[in-house]
Design a protein around this motif. Structure first.
Motif, PDB file in Angstrom:
ATOM      1  N   GLU A 261       0.823  -1.066  -0.002  1.00  0.00           N
ATOM      2  CA  GLU A 261      -0.097   0.066   0.035  1.00  0.00           C
ATOM      3  C   GLU A 261       0.851   1.207  -0.039  1.00  0.00           C
ATOM      4  N   GLU A 262       1.906   1.028   0.894  1.00  0.00           N
ATOM      5  CA  GLU A 262       2.787   2.452   0.778  1.00  0.00           C
ATOM      6  C   GLU A 262       3.667   2.647  -0.406  1.00  0.00           C
TER       7      GLU A 262
ATOM      8  N   SER B  62       2.435   1.778  -3.364  1.00  0.00           N
ATOM      9  CA  SER B  62       1.493   2.133  -4.379  1.00  0.00           C
ATOM     10  C   SER B  62       1.492   3.768  -4.079  1.00  0.00           C
ATOM     11  N   GLU B  63       1.292   4.125  -2.771  1.00  0.00           N
ATOM     12  CA  GLU B  63       1.186   5.461  -2.700  1.00  0.00           C
ATOM     13  C   GLU B  63       2.216   6.309  -3.117  1.00  0.00           C
TER      14      GLU B  63
ATOM     15  N   ARG C  46       2.229   6.644  -6.877  1.00  0.00           N
ATOM     16  CA  ARG C  46       1.208   7.529  -7.253  1.00  0.00           C
ATOM     17  C   ARG C  46       1.722   8.907  -7.011  1.00  0.00           C
TER      18      ARG C  46
END
Length: 135
Positions: free
Chosen positions: A124-125, A127-128, A131
């Motif tokens: 998740e981190e 991916s952030e 992005r």
């Protein structure tokens, strides 16, 4: 090295090959009093009882039994081959091993869940971050 007039006998090398272990391991089991081959000079001569015991030692190890536990079972059997005590002892040891394995399985399951959580957070981190760099 079979003797056609009596029960079959085996050399240390034959047993080592049959069970895919080293002769040193077999000598160690002998030192521990788990097997007791006959001797002809410096040569060990193993009978079928030794072969069966070696098989049981290896099975016991695979199941998580200590050599002391295996030796205890052998001693119970030697004292009285038809003894219920031996069977009761084996049942107790089996129950104890099962309890240990069950606890280990629970611990592994919990650790796998924790690893899944850490992996998900990292993904998740990551991916952030990606992005954020693209935007």
């Amino acid at each position: 090295m079979s003797n056609p007039q009596s029960e079959p006998t085996y050399t240390i090398g034959e047993l080592a090959r049959e069970f895919a272990i080293t002769p040193r391991s077999i000598r160690f089991y002998e030192e521990q009093g788990l097997i007791s081959p006959a001797r002809t000079g410096q040569n060990r001569i193993y009978c079928n009882k030794d072969r069966v015991r070696l098989k049981l030692i290896l099975r016991g190890k695979r199941l998580g039994f200590s050599l002391a536990e295996v030796k205890n079972l052998f001693e119970l059997y030697d004292t009285n081959p038809d003894s219920a005590v031996q069977l009761e002892t084996m049942l107790q040891l089996t129950e104890q091993k099962r309890a240990v394995l069950t606890q280990q399985l629970e611990d592994i399951t919990m650790l796998m869940q924790e690893l899944d959580d850490v992996e998900a957070r990292c993904q998740e981190e990551l991916s952030e971050l990606k992005r954020g760099n693209i935007a």
